[in-house]
Scaffold this motif. Structure first.
Motif, short mmCIF file in Angstrom:
data_model
loop_
_atom_site.label_atom_id
_atom_site.label_comp_id
_atom_site.label_asym_id
_atom_site.label_seq_id
_atom_site.Cartn_x
_atom_site.Cartn_y
_atom_site.Cartn_z
N UNK A 1 27.34 12.46 65.31
CA UNK A 1 27.33 13.93 65.42
C UNK A 1 28.50 14.40 65.84
N UNK A 2 29.40 13.54 66.85
CA UNK A 2 30.50 13.98 67.64
C UNK A 2 31.98 14.15 66.47
N UNK A 3 31.43 13.11 65.45
CA UNK A 3 32.84 12.69 64.31
C UNK A 3 32.55 14.08 64.00
N UNK A 4 31.13 14.11 63.20
CA UNK A 4 31.44 15.31 62.10
C UNK A 4 31.88 16.91 62.79
N UNK A 5 31.38 17.12 64.34
CA UNK A 5 32.35 18.13 64.92
C UNK A 5 33.35 18.04 64.88
N UNK A 6 34.02 16.67 65.65
CA UNK A 6 35.05 17.17 65.18
C UNK A 6 35.88 17.38 63.88
N UNK A 7 35.26 16.89 63.16
CA UNK A 7 35.83 16.98 61.54
C UNK A 7 35.69 18.68 61.35
N UNK A 8 35.35 19.05 61.84
CA UNK A 8 34.84 20.85 60.97
C UNK A 8 34.75 21.43 61.80
N UNK A 9 35.13 21.14 62.92
CA UNK A 9 36.34 22.16 64.10
C UNK A 9 38.00 22.70 64.05
N UNK A 10 38.65 21.55 63.26
CA UNK A 10 39.36 21.77 63.29
C UNK A 10 39.98 22.70 62.17
N UNK A 11 38.75 22.41 61.07
CA UNK A 11 39.14 23.74 59.92
C UNK A 11 38.56 24.40 59.89
N UNK A 12 37.59 24.75 59.91
CA UNK A 12 36.73 25.50 61.09
C UNK A 12 38.20 26.63 61.79
N UNK A 13 38.28 26.24 62.81
CA UNK A 13 39.49 27.23 63.28
C UNK A 13 40.92 27.82 62.92
N UNK A 14 41.00 27.05 61.73
CA UNK A 14 42.26 26.67 60.54
C UNK A 14 42.10 27.99 59.96
N UNK A 15 40.50 27.62 59.12
CA UNK A 15 40.10 29.52 58.44
C UNK A 15 39.83 29.92 58.97
N UNK A 16 39.76 30.19 60.61
CA UNK A 16 39.58 31.56 61.16
C UNK A 16 40.33 32.55 61.49
N UNK A 17 41.83 31.26 61.89
CA UNK A 17 42.27 32.28 61.99
C UNK A 17 43.37 32.89 60.46
N UNK A 18 43.39 32.04 59.61
CA UNK A 18 43.80 31.94 58.26
C UNK A 18 42.83 33.43 58.04
N UNK A 19 41.89 33.59 58.11
CA UNK A 19 40.51 35.23 58.22
C UNK A 19 41.83 36.20 58.82
N UNK A 20 41.51 36.24 59.42
CA UNK A 20 42.59 37.02 61.19
C UNK A 20 43.56 37.49 60.66
N UNK A 21 44.69 36.64 59.85
CA UNK A 21 46.12 36.94 59.23
C UNK A 21 45.68 37.74 57.98
N UNK A 22 44.66 36.74 57.46
CA UNK A 22 44.43 38.39 55.75
C UNK A 22 44.50 39.93 56.23
N UNK A 23 43.04 39.42 57.16
CA UNK A 23 43.01 40.84 57.36
C UNK A 23 43.85 41.91 58.11
N UNK A 24 45.02 41.44 58.86
CA UNK A 24 46.11 41.98 59.54
C UNK A 24 47.01 42.70 58.65
N UNK A 25 47.15 41.34 57.34
CA UNK A 25 47.75 41.56 56.08
C UNK A 25 47.78 42.89 55.65
N UNK A 26 46.19 42.38 56.31
CA UNK A 26 45.63 44.18 54.71
C UNK A 26 45.69 45.40 55.21
N UNK A 27 45.80 45.48 56.77
CA UNK A 27 46.01 46.07 57.40
C UNK A 27 46.95 46.97 57.42
N UNK A 28 48.07 45.57 56.71
CA UNK A 28 49.44 46.41 57.08
C UNK A 28 50.30 47.30 55.58
N UNK A 29 49.05 46.19 55.08
CA UNK A 29 49.69 46.98 53.45
C UNK A 29 48.55 48.04 53.24
N UNK A 30 47.96 49.05 54.29
CA UNK A 30 47.50 50.32 53.89
C UNK A 30 48.40 51.10 54.60
#
Length: 174
Positions: free
Chosen positions: A142-171
């Protein structure tokens, strides 16, 4: 093919050693990774096209200064943000659930140890060892599964935030 059969047997033996709770860990892990791969695909393939269309629609508007135009802009950004954040809560929830499912395996393994102690006494270490491994393997899984997902999900959240900010800046407001 022989390699895959050997791999499958290793996984089957691991699950047999850790108990049935590992099936729940595996199901949560599988669903979590499917959702993370889907989000990555959305961010790299679908959203750029959506962003381009929103920018074209905004730039094609004659009115970009009025209060009404700003509400339209905010609505488009909000819709895009909802699309970007879709399924991210489920991913975070699955990451948090994996160690808890593993702890459920710990509890069931310890129950097995106590049942062995109650029926066989404390002198049979071999029988107790099976329950102890059933208690520790699901926690680790369970801990190994969570660690594998934690890194990628954190990275995805950062990419989502950056994508939204770039959209706002583009309008831009004109």
């Amino acid at each position: 093919m022989v390699y895959l059969i050997g791999l499958w047997e290793s996984v089957r033996d691991f699950i047999a050693t850790g108990g049935d709770v590992l099936y729940a860990v595996a199901a949560a892990l599988f669903l979590m990774w499917v959702l993370m791969i889907e989000r990555y695909w959305y961010l790299t393939s679908v959203f750029p096209k959506m962003k381009k269309q929103i920018i074209q629609d905004w730039n094609a508007r004659a009115d970009t200064k009025s209060w009404y135009a700003h509400r339209i802009r905010e609505a488009w950004i909000s819709e895009a943000s909802d699309q970007l954040n879709a399924r991210m809560l489920i991913i975070r929830t699955l990451v948090a659930m994996c160690p808890l499912i593993g702890l459920l395996g710990t509890v069931t393994g310890m129950i097995s140890v106590f049942e062995t102690m109650a029926t066989q006494g404390t002198s049979n270490a071999r029988l107790m060892a099976g329950g102890i491994s059933m208690a520790t393997i699901p926690t680790m899984a369970g801990m190994v599964a969570a660690l594998s997902g934690l890194f990628i999900s954190t990275r995805l959240e950062a990419k989502v935030k950056i994508a939204r900010e770039k959209l706002v800046d583009s309008l831009p407001y004109h």
